[in-house]
Design an enzyme around this catalytic site. Structure first.
Site, short mmCIF file in Angstrom:
data_model
loop_
_atom_site.label_atom_id
_atom_site.label_comp_id
_atom_site.label_asym_id
_atom_site.label_seq_id
_atom_site.Cartn_x
_atom_site.Cartn_y
_atom_site.Cartn_z
N ASP A 22 0.87 -1.18 0.00
CA ASP A 22 0.00 0.00 0.00
C ASP A 22 0.90 1.23 0.00
O ASP A 22 2.12 1.13 0.21
CB ASP A 22 -0.91 -0.02 1.23
N SER A 23 0.29 2.39 -0.19
CA SER A 23 1.03 3.64 -0.11
C SER A 23 1.55 3.89 1.30
O SER A 23 2.32 4.83 1.52
CB SER A 23 0.14 4.81 -0.54
N CYS A 85 -4.60 -0.94 -1.97
CA CYS A 85 -4.75 0.51 -2.06
C CYS A 85 -5.74 0.81 -3.18
O CYS A 85 -5.52 0.40 -4.32
CB CYS A 85 -3.40 1.16 -2.34
N GLU A 163 -0.93 7.40 9.34
CA GLU A 163 0.48 7.07 9.15
C GLU A 163 1.31 7.42 10.38
O GLU A 163 2.29 6.74 10.69
CB GLU A 163 1.04 7.81 7.93
N CYS A 195 -10.82 3.79 1.48
CA CYS A 195 -9.36 3.79 1.59
C CYS A 195 -8.99 2.77 2.65
O CYS A 195 -9.65 2.69 3.70
CB CYS A 195 -8.85 5.18 1.97
N HIS A 197 -6.70 2.72 4.72
CA HIS A 197 -6.29 3.31 6.00
C HIS A 197 -7.48 3.49 6.95
O HIS A 197 -7.34 3.40 8.18
CB HIS A 197 -5.64 4.68 5.79
#
Length: 276
Positions: A22-23, A85, A163, A195, A197
């Protein structure tokens, strides 16, 4: 662009791992579903946190990152890749499938199940700018959003909070409240977490929207799809081969202090974390 080391890991040839990326750390939410469904599989995870969020990058930049990470994971003997992602899936998965000869599983916002679940006929989608602007998302709306009203909300800054491991902070809660408010005002009774996240701040979202609003993410569906693909290709790990525990290994290029603490927090237990 960061160059990834391509040294092989000592995985046995009869049990190659699954690569997931993922990013950043958000795809760990998908990794947890994969591990729960396929506990005998070795897993490799790359958190491309230095370049997060992908939603602010061009499709060409995202595709270049995906190619580099895919090369890295394939060099580790990965038998399949999961692009955990939504933005990367929209930007790069077609190019990846054209380039690489192995199963590649992607993500997409769960518009179809949300449309089936809504009672008010209004669904909300929380996502990154890149996902909401993608042709893939437009196609989802065309295919599954015709009979419902879809209200979208770009959540600028929320990925960065996650993050940093700020899952319960006041500033993160305020962002969640800011982004959920327009969806609730429009009458959405079902909200898509668009998303990977966002499941990590699901408690804040639930606190904000209340018990009458259904939240939908696609991590479990992706794990089931991966299982079906591996089964069809006879690539599933042998659950009866000894009682060998699966190995889960992480890599990150995060520039924040002690990113391994955040990765272990999100994973829920200690695991090896390496730096790219």
């Amino acid at each position: 662009m960061t160059s990834l080391s391509l040294n092989k890991l000592p995985f046995s040839s009869n049990k190659p791992p699954i690569g997931v990326f993922d990013s950043g750390v958000g795809g760990i939410s998908v990794l947890k579903h994969i591990h729960a469904l396929l506990p005998h599989e070795d897993l490799l995870y790359v958190a491309d946190s230095k370049y997060a969020p992908y939603g602010s990058k061009t499709p060409a930049e995202i595709t270049a990152r995906c190619f580099e990470i895919a090369d890295f994971l394939i060099a580790k003997n990965a038998k399949a890749l999961v692009v955990a992602c939504n933005t990367a899936t929209a930007a790069a998965i077609d190019a990846m499938r054209a380039k690489y000869d192995l199963p590649i599983i992607g993500m997409e916002p769960a518009v179809k199940p949300a449309a089936a679940a809504t009672k008010s006929g209004i669904i909300g989608v929380l996502a990154t700018v890149g996902t909401l602007k993608s042709a893939q998302f437009a196609a989802l709306l065309e295919n599954y959003g015709r009979n419902v009203e879809v209200v979208t909300q770009a959540c600028v800054g929320l990925v960065e909070c996650i993050e940093r491991g700020e899952l319960t902070s006041q500033s993160t809660l305020e962002l969640v409240q800011q982004y959920c408010k327009p969806l609730l005002e429009e009458g959405a009774d079902t909200i898509v977490l668009g998303c990977t996240h966002y499941p990590f701040v699901r408690p804040l979202i639930e606190q904000t929207v209340g018990a009458d609003v259904t939240l939908i993410d696609t991590g479990e569906a992706v794990a089931r799809h991966l299982q079906k693909r591996l089964l069809a290709l006879n690539l599933l790990a042998d659950a009866n081969e000894g009682n060998q525990l699966s190995e889960i290994t992480f890599w990150t290029n995060s520039e924040i202090a002690q990113p391994q603490l955040i990765i272990n927090q999100l994973w829920g237990k200690a695991a090896p974390v390496n730096f790219l």
